[in-house]
Motif scaffolding. Structure first.
Motif, PDB file in Angstrom:
ATOM      1  N   LEU A  28       0.941  -1.213   0.090  1.00 26.92           N
ATOM      2  CA  LEU A  28       0.128   0.226  -0.041  1.00 26.92           C
ATOM      3  C   LEU A  28       0.863   1.330   0.135  1.00 26.92           C
ATOM      4  CD1 LEU A  28      -3.186   1.143   0.242  1.00 26.92           C
ATOM      5  CD2 LEU A  28      -2.705   1.153   2.534  1.00 26.92           C
ATOM      6  N   CYS A  32       0.924   4.004  -3.035  1.00 20.32           N
ATOM      7  CA  CYS A  32       0.676   5.564  -2.606  1.00 20.32           C
ATOM      8  C   CYS A  32       1.921   6.508  -2.732  1.00 20.32           C
ATOM      9  CB  CYS A  32       0.035   5.635  -1.349  1.00 20.32           C
ATOM     10  SG  CYS A  32      -1.584   4.920  -1.113  1.00 20.32           S
ATOM     11  N   SER A  33       3.018   5.940  -3.205  1.00 16.91           N
ATOM     12  CA  SER A  33       4.312   6.358  -2.895  1.00 16.91           C
ATOM     13  C   SER A  33       4.692   7.064  -1.873  1.00 16.91           C
ATOM     14  CB  SER A  33       4.268   7.844  -4.040  1.00 16.91           C
ATOM     15  OG  SER A  33       4.269   7.060  -5.294  1.00 16.91           O
ATOM     16  N   LEU A  34       4.653   6.519  -0.434  1.00 18.05           N
ATOM     17  CA  LEU A  34       4.634   7.004   0.842  1.00 18.05           C
ATOM     18  C   LEU A  34       5.459   5.982   1.368  1.00 18.05           C
ATOM     19  CD1 LEU A  34       0.993   7.778   1.738  1.00 18.05           C
ATOM     20  CD2 LEU A  34       3.077   9.445   1.336  1.00 18.05           C
ATOM     21  N   ILE A  39       2.376   4.890   6.386  1.00 17.49           N
ATOM     22  CA  ILE A  39       1.178   3.719   6.441  1.00 17.49           C
ATOM     23  C   ILE A  39       0.897   3.418   7.565  1.00 17.49           C
ATOM     24  CG2 ILE A  39       0.126   1.932   5.139  1.00 17.49           C
ATOM     25  CD1 ILE A  39      -0.081   4.398   3.384  1.00 17.49           C
ATOM     26  N   ARG A  71     -10.222  11.588   5.583  1.00 20.33           N
ATOM     27  CA  ARG A  71      -9.710  11.486   4.327  1.00 20.33           C
ATOM     28  C   ARG A  71      -9.659  12.894   3.473  1.00 20.33           C
ATOM     29  NH1 ARG A  71     -11.897  12.474  -0.804  1.00 20.33           N
ATOM     30  NH2 ARG A  71     -14.032  11.850   0.112  1.00 20.33           N
ATOM     31  N   LEU A  77      -2.339  14.179   0.872  1.00 20.89           N
ATOM     32  CA  LEU A  77      -1.502  13.254   0.520  1.00 20.89           C
ATOM     33  C   LEU A  77      -1.875  12.972  -1.005  1.00 20.89           C
ATOM     34  CD1 LEU A  77      -2.549  10.850   3.738  1.00 20.89           C
ATOM     35  CD2 LEU A  77      -0.325  12.123   3.248  1.00 20.89           C
ATOM     36  N   PRO A  79      -2.942  10.661  -4.140  1.00 24.36           N
ATOM     37  CA  PRO A  79      -3.853   9.622  -4.204  1.00 24.36           C
ATOM     38  C   PRO A  79      -3.181   8.305  -4.563  1.00 24.36           C
ATOM     39  CG  PRO A  79      -3.662  11.068  -6.141  1.00 24.36           C
ATOM     40  CD  PRO A  79      -2.747  11.529  -5.096  1.00 24.36           C
ATOM     41  N   CYS A  80      -3.862   7.231  -4.060  1.00 30.18           N
ATOM     42  CA  CYS A  80      -3.365   5.833  -4.619  1.00 30.18           C
ATOM     43  C   CYS A  80      -4.161   5.470  -5.830  1.00 30.18           C
ATOM     44  CB  CYS A  80      -3.712   5.022  -3.405  1.00 30.18           C
ATOM     45  SG  CYS A  80      -3.044   5.228  -1.850  1.00 30.18           S
ATOM     46  N   LEU A  83      -5.125   1.479  -7.713  1.00 32.75           N
ATOM     47  CA  LEU A  83      -4.944   0.235  -7.004  1.00 32.75           C
ATOM     48  C   LEU A  83      -5.350  -0.951  -7.464  1.00 32.75           C
ATOM     49  CD1 LEU A  83      -2.974   0.202  -4.283  1.00 32.75           C
ATOM     50  CD2 LEU A  83      -5.186   0.469  -3.216  1.00 32.75           C
TER      51      LEU A  83
END
Length: 95
Positions: A28, A32-34, A39, A71, A77, A79-80, A83
């Protein structure tokens, strides 16, 4: 998570308010590039606040209305996106 649950509900993969995730927290984070730690801390916060339950690969949204509010607060943040429509394997550039 709300969007994911909605999409899984359409294809009848939500049972008793819970759904199975075919990926880990690390997946995840990648999608999400986190960082994984971000997370993990976010999910811990959501659990502490009684918004979600995440055990193994089973997720239950306990308070969807408040989760959607969270959210909106965290709208900064990234966006994912995609997915559900792409594999979570790392992208590889063509040589």
């Amino acid at each position: 998570m709300c969007k994911l649950e909605s999409r899984l509900e359409i294809v009848r993969l939500v049972q008793n308010g819970s759904f199975q995730l075919p990926f880990t927290q690390a997946n995840l984070a990648d999608a999400c590039s986190l960082y994984n730690v971000h997370i993990n801390r976010t999910l811990q916060d959501l659990r502490r606040r009684g918004l979600i339950k995440w055990e193994g690969r089973t997720v239950t949204l306990l308070d969807r209305e408040q989760l959607e509010g969270a959210r909106r607060i965290r709208s900064w943040l990234p966006p994912c996106g995609g997915l559900l429509t792409r594999t979570l394997a790392p992208c590889r550039q063509a040589p």
